[in-house]
Design a protein around this motif. Structure first.
Motif: not given
Length: 445
Positions: A271-272, A277-279, A285-288
């Motif tokens: 996040s930092s 735009k690339d997050l 991936v985090a939802l997976g």
């Protein structure tokens, strides 16, 4: 008076003798004091100096805090209900849920606010009054500090109430509530800062729009962050508590905690550092990962029901329980149905039904601990639980087959009841040769 007769004390005396009443009271007082201390710290104006020029950063106003709390509570409420629902079999009481949530909301946030600020100062992070807002502390120090503070309440439960923490669903539920409490207060601080900054800075634009964008990001899209990380520590703690190996009892909680810290560190780092735009790729991936954890917990929920049925079946074989008890207690649908039916029968029946389900589930987990070899000398406890079930059975709803809710008992002053009573036909004694409507069983000789 016979020796077996027990005197039931008044409710207020039982409340004073209940240690959880004092724990909850202490947590309320502690939470109020710590949250007020946070407010004083964030509300105060701060003098800063940059390039030889002195200035003052205005503190966050109560208006901003009030608006932030308005936006933060729905996220906390939804996630709290999810984790409370997860704890379905050996359900903890409301005091434990409140203690876990209050610990995360007040104690964990207060310690983290102080330690993170100190660590940021030690790292010489530049950027104004809030040094904890830099990327360095967010990646290297904040994950360790925050996860340690959130998980501490779980280890306190494990030390003082080990016999009650026997299920992975329990530890994950309590870990999630602690994380939700932490995220709730943290979101309030972030939303209030955004609103306060937008109100004193012309270039920031519309304050309401700025806060809503942050709410969408933290309160919706990434609201799973804190619960996901702390749940890993809860899983590790549960594995350690249910293992006979001393090595696993040590390594499993440590591994779960390190997994929480590494996940938190990766989340803050991405996040930092990664541009906005690339997050999107990392978010999917985090939802997976979240979906995998949800599937894992659902499987555990089904396996817990199977375990409860199998362990209670041992007591049916011994003649201590009724044949249908394992089927009813080990099924979430049947448990839910008899609870609904018991609610229609009044408070006493509903409370007795909940006590029956909780006692039977505790008996199943006690038997499971015996079969795993993690508990011994449990005969007295088993007998006490079986006797408790025998006392509750006449009052509680214990069978789901054929159970139906009853119409509510309306008071005499209720208008609908008076009208219905006026339309009821008057009683007439039976005529000659007619049979009575009810047959009574003759008294025993």
């Amino acid at each position: 008076m016979p020796e077996s007769a027990t005197i039931r004390r008044p409710w207020w005396m039982r409340l004073l003798r209940n240690p959880w009443a004092w724990i909850v009271l202490a947590m309320i007082l502690l939470s109020v004091g710590l949250l007020y201390a946070q407010y004083l710290q964030l509300h105060a104006d701060v003098e800063v100096e940059r390039d030889g020029r002195k200035g003052v950063i205005p503190g966050i106003t109560m208006r901003s805090f009030t608006l932030a709390a308005h936006y933060a509570w729905p996220t906390a409420a939804v996630w709290s209900l999810v984790f409370i629902w997860l704890d379905r079999f050996r359900t903890q009481h409301m005091a434990m849920w409140f203690t876990a949530f209050a610990w995360g909301a007040a104690v964990a946030t207060s310690i983290s606010l102080v330690v993170n600020t100190w660590m940021a100062g030690m790292l010489s992070v530049q950027g104004g009054y809030d040094p904890s807002g830099g990327a360095g502390p967010a990646i290297y120090s904040a994950p360790f500090v925050e996860e340690t503070c959130k998980v501490t309440v779980l280890f306190l439960f494990a030390v003082f109430m080990r016999n009650r923490l026997t299920s992975m669903l329990q530890t994950v539920s309590l870990a999630g509530l602690s994380a939700i409490g932490f995220a709730f207060v943290e979101n309030i601080i972030y939303y209030a800062r955004a609103d306060n900054y937008a109100r004193i800075t012309v270039q920031a634009g519309d304050p309401t729009q700025a806060v809503r964008q942050l709410v969408l990001l933290r309160g919706v899209l990434t609201s799973f962050g804190h619960p996901l990380f702390t749940s890993m520590a809860g899983i590790g703690l549960a594995i350690g508590l249910r293992s006979r190996s001393r090595l696993v009892r040590i390594l499993a909680p440590v591994t779960g905690f390190l997994g929480a810290v590494i996940g938190h560190m990766a989340f803050n780092g991405i996040s930092s550092v990664v541009p906005s735009k690339d997050l999107k790729v990392y978010w999917f991936v985090a939802l997976g990962i979240v979906a995998s954890l949800v599937i894992f917990l659902i499987v555990r929920l089904l396996r817990e029901g199977s375990m409860v049925r199998n362990r209670l079946a041992d007591y049916v074989v011994m003649g201590w329980l009724e044949p249908r008890d394992p089927t009813v207690v080990g099924s979430l649908a049947r448990r839910w149905w008899i609870t609904v039916v018991a609610t229609s029968h009044g408070f006493a029946t509903w409370w007795a039904t909940l006590a029956f389900l909780r006692t039977a589930t505790e008996l199943a987990y006690l038997r499971d601990a015996v079969t795993r070899g993690t508990a011994d000398a449990t005969q007295d406890r088993e007998v006490a639980l079986v006797d408790r079930l025998r006392d509750l059975r006449p009052v509680a709803i214990t069978e789901s087959k054929g159970a139906r809710p009853v119409a509510p008992h309306l008071p005499g002053w209720w208008p609908w009841r008076r009208g219905r009573a006026g339309r009821m036909p008057a009683f007439a004694p039976p005529g000659p040769g007619s049979r009575p409507a009810v047959s009574w069983v003759p008294p025993r000789p």
